[in-house]
Design a protein around this motif. Structure first.
Motif, PDB file in Angstrom:
ATOM      1  N   PHE A 155      -3.187  -6.900  -9.412  1.00 58.21           N
ATOM      2  CA  PHE A 155      -2.754  -5.815  -8.869  1.00 58.21           C
ATOM      3  C   PHE A 155      -2.667  -5.433  -8.075  1.00 58.21           C
ATOM      4  CE2 PHE A 155      -0.277  -4.646 -12.910  1.00 58.21           C
ATOM      5  CZ  PHE A 155      -1.579  -5.505 -14.124  1.00 58.21           C
ATOM      6  N   ARG A 156      -1.872  -4.446  -7.054  1.00 60.99           N
ATOM      7  CA  ARG A 156      -2.970  -4.283  -5.309  1.00 60.99           C
ATOM      8  C   ARG A 156      -1.771  -2.818  -5.526  1.00 60.99           C
ATOM      9  NH1 ARG A 156       0.214  -7.237  -1.025  1.00 60.99           N
ATOM     10  NH2 ARG A 156       1.829  -6.623  -1.668  1.00 60.99           N
ATOM     11  N   ILE A 157      -2.619  -1.489  -5.277  1.00 65.67           N
ATOM     12  CA  ILE A 157      -2.369  -0.075  -5.230  1.00 65.67           C
ATOM     13  C   ILE A 157      -2.842   0.940  -3.492  1.00 65.67           C
ATOM     14  CG2 ILE A 157      -4.757   0.104  -5.880  1.00 65.67           C
ATOM     15  CD1 ILE A 157      -3.260   2.641  -7.754  1.00 65.67           C
ATOM     16  N   GLY A 158      -1.814   1.279  -4.179  1.00 61.51           N
ATOM     17  CA  GLY A 158      -2.169   2.060  -2.884  1.00 61.51           C
ATOM     18  C   GLY A 158      -0.808   3.266  -2.789  1.00 61.51           C
ATOM     19  N   THR A 159      -0.862   3.799  -1.248  1.00 62.97           N
ATOM     20  CA  THR A 159      -0.303   4.768  -0.791  1.00 62.97           C
ATOM     21  C   THR A 159       0.803   3.779   0.179  1.00 62.97           C
ATOM     22  OG1 THR A 159      -1.087   6.191   0.743  1.00 62.97           O
ATOM     23  CG2 THR A 159      -0.938   6.557  -1.364  1.00 62.97           C
ATOM     24  N   LYS A 160       0.392   3.424   1.612  1.00 60.13           N
ATOM     25  CA  LYS A 160       0.855   2.996   2.685  1.00 60.13           C
ATOM     26  C   LYS A 160       0.265   1.853   2.517  1.00 60.13           C
ATOM     27  CE  LYS A 160       2.235   6.744   5.277  1.00 60.13           C
ATOM     28  NZ  LYS A 160       1.744   7.990   6.546  1.00 60.13           N
ATOM     29  N   LYS A 161      -1.010   1.793   3.018  1.00 55.83           N
ATOM     30  CA  LYS A 161      -1.763  -0.230   3.151  1.00 55.83           C
ATOM     31  C   LYS A 161      -2.141  -0.287   0.971  1.00 55.83           C
ATOM     32  CE  LYS A 161      -4.861  -2.891   4.950  1.00 55.83           C
ATOM     33  NZ  LYS A 161      -6.651  -2.908   5.275  1.00 55.83           N
ATOM     34  N   LEU A 162      -1.127  -1.247   0.886  1.00 53.32           N
ATOM     35  CA  LEU A 162      -1.914  -1.562  -0.785  1.00 53.32           C
ATOM     36  C   LEU A 162      -3.253  -2.751  -1.094  1.00 53.32           C
ATOM     37  CD1 LEU A 162       1.099  -2.529  -1.652  1.00 53.32           C
ATOM     38  CD2 LEU A 162       0.520  -1.094  -2.133  1.00 53.32           C
ATOM     39  N   PHE A 163      -4.086  -2.304  -1.318  1.00 55.97           N
ATOM     40  CA  PHE A 163      -5.437  -2.820  -2.212  1.00 55.97           C
ATOM     41  C   PHE A 163      -5.114  -3.396  -2.955  1.00 55.97           C
ATOM     42  CE2 PHE A 163      -6.686   1.280   0.686  1.00 55.97           C
ATOM     43  CZ  PHE A 163      -6.771   0.590   2.080  1.00 55.97           C
ATOM     44  N   VAL A 164      -6.076  -4.679  -3.324  1.00 54.92           N
ATOM     45  CA  VAL A 164      -5.946  -5.538  -4.552  1.00 54.92           C
ATOM     46  C   VAL A 164      -7.241  -4.697  -5.627  1.00 54.92           C
ATOM     47  CG1 VAL A 164      -7.033  -7.888  -5.634  1.00 54.92           C
ATOM     48  CG2 VAL A 164      -5.916  -7.559  -2.977  1.00 54.92           C
TER      49      VAL A 164
END
Length: 180
Positions: A155-164
């Protein structure tokens, strides 16, 4: 609704003698109605023969009745005059009893439910944004990868930039505790 004295008498007998079986009562919205409706589905019993009965009604009126008893099948034109059979009467009475016993649905119309759902979603987004300290929606993006014959989920999460997300259990606990 039109019920003759003969139909009322037979309908009351059906209620006492288990001449109908209530299978399911559900509530929701029809595409052309803004108010909530209830759908009652059941079975009529005539000797060894069983047949479906369906009644759709709102808080103010019966919208649809479908009965496949012998009388209704042989007299299709009765629906034009709105004279209903004893099985229909019994099913409506059984549904009325159930509605009195249990609260089915709510008085909120379709637009009201949409508004409440949007408000709840907005509140959730504000809480998440407050925790992260940003304005915007948080995205959780799943990714399925095949590696050496195995399927791996990340899964990746974030608003603009996605983090693992490296540790899903730790991430779950952090979200549950509203921590960063």
């Amino acid at each position: 609704m039109g019920f003759s004295g003969k139909v009322l008498k037979k309908g009351r007998q059906l209620l006492k003698s288990s001449g109908i079986e209530l299978k399911e009562v559900s509530s929701g919205y029809l595409s052309d109605k803004d108010e909530q409706v209830a759908i009652v589905e059941g079975t009529g019993v005539d000797g060894k023969w069983k047949f479906p009965i369906e009644v759709v009604f709102s808080r103010t009126q019966v919208l649809h009745v479908g009965c496949r008893c012998r009388e209704c099948q042989s007299n299709y034109w009765r629906y034009i005059s709105r004279d209903y059979c004893a099985y229909t009467y019994a099913m409506i009475k059984r549904a009325e009893e159930l509605v009195r016993e249990k609260s089915i649905g709510s008085a909120t119309d379709k637009q009201g439910n949409r508004l409440l759902r949007a408000f709840r979603q907005n509140q959730a987004n504000q809480v998440i944004s407050g925790v992260i300290g940003q304005d915007g929606k948080v995205m959780l993006v799943p990714r399925l990868v095949e590696k050496e014959g195995d399927l791996l989920l990340s899964f990746r999460i974030g608003t603009k930039k996605l983090f693992v997300i490296k540790d899903l259990t730790e991430f779950y606990q952090s979200v549950k505790a509203s921590s960063t």
